[in-house]
Design an enzyme around this catalytic site. Sequence first.
Site, PDB file in Angstrom:
ATOM      1  CG  HIS A 137      31.608  37.501  47.454  1.00 24.53           C
ATOM      2  ND1 HIS A 137      31.995  38.701  46.898  1.00 24.53           N
ATOM      3  CD2 HIS A 137      32.049  36.530  46.596  1.00 24.53           C
ATOM      4  CE1 HIS A 137      32.638  38.468  45.767  1.00 24.53           C
ATOM      5  NE2 HIS A 137      32.679  37.166  45.556  1.00 24.53           N
ATOM      6  CG  ASP A 173      37.954  36.050  43.736  1.00 24.43           C
ATOM      7  OD1 ASP A 173      37.085  36.333  42.887  1.00 24.43           O
ATOM      8  OD2 ASP A 173      38.006  34.954  44.309  1.00 24.43           O
ATOM      9  CG  HIS A 175      33.733  37.040  41.397  1.00 27.45           C
ATOM     10  ND1 HIS A 175      34.444  35.855  41.232  1.00 27.45           N
ATOM     11  CD2 HIS A 175      32.693  36.983  40.536  1.00 27.45           C
ATOM     12  CE1 HIS A 175      33.830  35.115  40.303  1.00 27.45           C
ATOM     13  NE2 HIS A 175      32.770  35.777  39.863  1.00 27.45           N
ATOM     14  CG  ASP A 262      37.892  33.836  40.511  1.00 26.32           C
ATOM     15  OD1 ASP A 262      38.859  34.585  40.734  1.00 26.32           O
ATOM     16  OD2 ASP A 262      36.890  33.798  41.247  1.00 26.32           O
TER      17      ASP A 262
END
Length: 396
Positions: A137, A173, A175, A262
């Site tokens: 990120h 991931d 995200h 996740d």
Amino acid sequence: MSGSALFVHHDKSMNYRFHDHHPFHPIRLQLTLDLLSSIGALEPSQMLSSRPASDEELMWIHQPAYIEAVKALSQASPEPDWIGRAEQYGLMDEDTPYFAGMHEAASYVTGGTITAVEAVMSGKSTHALHLGGGLHHALSAKAAGFCVYNDAAVAIAYARRHYNARVLYVDTDVHHGDGVQWSFYSDPEVCTYSIHETGKYLFPGTGYLNERGEHQGYGACLNVPLQPYTEDASWMECFEQSISRLTAYFKPDLIVSLHGCDAHALDPLSHMHCSMDIYNRMPAILHELAHTYCEGRWVAVGGGGYDMWRVVPRAWGLLWLEMSHHPLKQALDEGDPAHARLPQSWIDKWQGQTQLPLPTEWLDDLSRWEGIPRREEITAKNRENLAVALQEYPEA
């Protein structure tokens, strides 16, 4: 299909630690190392020590003023002027607060992923895993989402500059892999792929179907946003179809994959409902694609995953078992009950440190899971998005 594999690690990357109660905690890595060591799956000969990234390497992705700010806020007692400017660099919020030693720790994280890329591209190893990495990120001039320096982006830039490699970046991931995507959004030689919970409900709020790259890089960016409460079958269907078609289309020299775990139903920071099954099957698909298109060249890094006791060690452990072609992986795939259990020594060592009951087996017992009432609706919406995502890529 095997190939040699190296496990890249440096103890200084364990200092990448915001505070004791932060979800992005290095104990996740220690739990995984212990699990693999306790079953004899991680030998000293397979370990490769890494180095820190240089400022020059960091500046391939990050702006000099940002690196200066990270260094200044890494002091034990930063100057008030820098504290006053921390917010503009994303280093003041509860997700990514500055901490003492931050620059050195983040540099070792980034250097670890560069070390993994160098090991593979130089021919020292066919595959390399750096679980300390995965800070996807971080942006060019701003920290975000627990990420200070974007190790994956810097390492991809290393592969481009030193080996002129066409790189396929695969982000699994939950995200969206925004920082890596934006770093190469107009580069036709780096293809970024991300399968994630839709940004409509989840940080960082990006990763939509219309994000396909720009200018010469148009088409070298593929996002597969999934509905909340997606389960294993739909996740795997969307992943397998999209990554297989994209890899055949792009024909990379190197695959760099990011393995946040996740999307698991137990993860507290997302809304997905997958089990350990996707973390057992997904690395095998990447492994096969690497041997089909890249002569086996495959670098993997860690990422998110915030049920650090019950999910992360198993998911990351399964990734290493696949990369290293460990016989336990085949036994698990064959459903051999004699090899299904986690080592009791690992459970005994760590159970006293958490109130959560540690898992006893590598894979989840799905017979005890409740189904999702909207399964058909979720699956249909995911298929609809998949069709739109793939419309510009011909079938092989």
